[in-house]
Enzyme design. Structure first.
Site, PDB file in Angstrom:
ATOM      1  N   TYR A  75      14.402   0.456  11.234  1.00 38.60           N
ATOM      2  CA  TYR A  75      13.670   1.711  11.385  1.00 38.60           C
ATOM      3  C   TYR A  75      14.474   2.679  12.258  1.00 38.60           C
ATOM      4  O   TYR A  75      14.814   2.357  13.402  1.00 38.60           O
ATOM      5  CB  TYR A  75      12.297   1.498  12.007  1.00 38.60           C
ATOM      6  CG  TYR A  75      11.376   0.595  11.226  1.00 38.60           C
ATOM      7  CD1 TYR A  75      11.582   0.323   9.868  1.00 38.60           C
ATOM      8  CD2 TYR A  75      10.285  -0.010  11.844  1.00 38.60           C
ATOM      9  CE1 TYR A  75      10.738  -0.504   9.165  1.00 38.60           C
ATOM     10  CE2 TYR A  75       9.425  -0.848  11.138  1.00 38.60           C
ATOM     11  CZ  TYR A  75       9.661  -1.089   9.801  1.00 38.60           C
ATOM     12  OH  TYR A  75       8.821  -1.929   9.102  1.00 38.60           O
ATOM     13  N   SER A 131       1.428  -0.422   5.632  1.00 35.42           N
ATOM     14  CA  SER A 131       0.975   0.667   4.765  1.00 35.42           C
ATOM     15  C   SER A 131      -0.479   0.476   4.353  1.00 35.42           C
ATOM     16  O   SER A 131      -0.829   0.585   3.172  1.00 35.42           O
ATOM     17  CB  SER A 131       1.863   0.793   3.518  1.00 35.42           C
ATOM     18  OG  SER A 131       3.175   1.135   3.870  1.00 35.42           O
ATOM     19  N   LEU A 175      -2.877   2.344   4.657  1.00 37.37           N
ATOM     20  CA  LEU A 175      -3.438   3.601   4.143  1.00 37.37           C
ATOM     21  C   LEU A 175      -2.603   4.141   2.989  1.00 37.37           C
ATOM     22  O   LEU A 175      -2.584   5.341   2.722  1.00 37.37           O
ATOM     23  CB  LEU A 175      -3.539   4.639   5.266  1.00 37.37           C
ATOM     24  CG  LEU A 175      -4.494   4.253   6.401  1.00 37.37           C
ATOM     25  CD1 LEU A 175      -4.457   5.299   7.512  1.00 37.37           C
ATOM     26  CD2 LEU A 175      -5.913   4.083   5.880  1.00 37.37           C
ATOM     27  N   ARG A 221       0.674   4.420   2.623  1.00 38.82           N
ATOM     28  CA  ARG A 221       1.693   5.335   3.147  1.00 38.82           C
ATOM     29  C   ARG A 221       1.110   6.719   3.395  1.00 38.82           C
ATOM     30  O   ARG A 221       1.726   7.748   3.114  1.00 38.82           O
ATOM     31  CB  ARG A 221       2.900   5.384   2.206  1.00 38.82           C
ATOM     32  CG  ARG A 221       3.520   3.999   2.009  1.00 38.82           C
ATOM     33  CD  ARG A 221       4.827   4.033   1.264  1.00 38.82           C
ATOM     34  NE  ARG A 221       5.314   2.673   1.012  1.00 38.82           N
ATOM     35  CZ  ARG A 221       6.007   1.932   1.876  1.00 38.82           C
ATOM     36  NH1 ARG A 221       6.310   2.432   3.048  1.00 38.82           N
ATOM     37  NH2 ARG A 221       6.406   0.711   1.568  1.00 38.82           N
ATOM     38  N   GLY A 263      -4.878  13.249   3.358  1.00 37.60           N
ATOM     39  CA  GLY A 263      -4.177  14.450   3.790  1.00 37.60           C
ATOM     40  C   GLY A 263      -2.927  14.749   3.001  1.00 37.60           C
ATOM     41  O   GLY A 263      -2.156  15.646   3.352  1.00 37.60           O
TER      42      GLY A 263
END
Length: 331
Positions: free
Chosen positions: A57, A207, A209, A211, A217
């Site tokens: 990351y 993930s 949600l 991503r 949103g």
């Protein structure tokens, strides 16, 4: 916040963790250091004790950021990080593009991660992706040596297949499996999750949600620039347009219940079993508070059925990864 156990070796964490990957710009603009540090500490204030990072990351920068943010509260949190991607190859291609779980690399990554995080021990050390070129027994044995050396507390796997999980666990106990799992990615229910429960291994959905998609949103445009989602078929063309309809249904249901779609999606995951600890990520304090509040949402069987009807698995359009990404999971 309530706590949950991952595995049977002693790891206890908050029911909802924090996925730190997005702080380094995986989905677009990275968070500024000061904002990221403030967000990490706000998460601790809200009761989050489980934080997830990896050497890949931000091409190692995320570990440094997480270490700095959590340094004053180190005794109150568990930090998970990962080895297994070929970081040098990723630097060249600007995306994960190869694996390396040779024992010498695992040991080198552990030492480097300890330094970047600024900690004396890694709480949970995952193999990020299975390396077909290295027997999983060698991987588990190497991590077991790190545990004996006091550099690692618990061993985890990510996106591993059923037989790999069994073989690894036979050599050294696996405390957690981290794999994508959400309302629109339910493959673990048909293999990995039942095996984890048979063996007493905790499950960490990343993930959770979709991503960010299930949070409601996401706009209608396809991801661009540095956004990792541009590689994923679900976020492209007609698939994206169709999937937006699922989010609209979830959002409408959430509105009727006085909740947000993200809270329903996370509460649904938590309701799948007390061995499940989702790790949603965000760069915004308001979203963090919204996610944490999902731990207090109680769902009835009727609620769960309504949520699953709003986002039926069979209605999701497009694969969760492109062909390259799919070739690296379930091994």
């Amino acid at each position: 916040m309530q706590t949950r156990k991952l595995g049977t070796q002693g790891l206890s964490v908050s029911a909802i963790g924090f996925g730190c990957m997005g702080l380094s710009g995986t989905y677009g603009q990275a968070a500024g250091e000061a904002d990221a540090v403030a967000l990490l500490r706000r998460a601790v204030d809200l009761g989050v004790t489980f934080f997830d990072t990896a050497e890949i990351y931000g091409l190692t920068a995320n570990e440094v950021l997480v270490g700095k943010g959590l340094a004053p509260v180190r005794d109150r949190v568990a930090i998970a990080t990962k080895f297994g991607f070929d970081v040098e190859a990723a630097i060249r291609t600007r995306r994960p593009s190869g694996v390396n779980s040779r024992p010498e690399n695992i040991r080198a990554v552990a030492d480097a991660s300890l330094k970047r995080l600024g900690v004396e021990v890694i709480d949970l050390f995952y193999q990020h992706r299975v390396d077909p070129g290295v027997p999983i027994e060698d991987v588990a044995g190497t991590v077991g040596e790190l545990v004996k050396a006091g550099k690692v507390r618990y061993f985890g796997l990510s996106e591993a297949g059923v037989e790999t999980i069994r073989r690894a666990h036979a050599v050294h106990p696996v405390s957690a499996l981290q794999s994508e799992y959400s309302l629109w990615s339910r493959d673990p229910e048909r293999g990995a999750l039942p095996v984890c429960r048979e063996l007493g291994i905790g499950f960490v959905p990343y993930s959770p949600l979709g991503r960010g998609f299930l949070a409601g949103g996401y706009g209608a445009g396809e991801p661009a620039g540095t956004d990792f989602r541009r590689f994923q078929p679900r976020f492209q063309g007609e698939a994206l347009a169709k999937n937006l309809g699922l989010v609209e249904a979830l959002t409408a249901l959430a509105g009727r219940k006085g909740r947000t779609p993200a809270q329903l999606a996370l509460a649904w995951l938590l309701a799948q079993g007390d061995d499940i600890v989702p790790i949603p990520g965000t760069t915004k304090a308001a979203r963090l508070e919204e996610n944490v509040a999902a731990a207090e949402v109680a769902l009835t069987p009727e609620d769960i059925a309504a949520i699953e009807a709003a986002v039926p698995e069979t209605a999701v359009e497009g694969a969760r990864y492109d062909e390259f990404g799919l070739a690296m999971v379930g091994l």
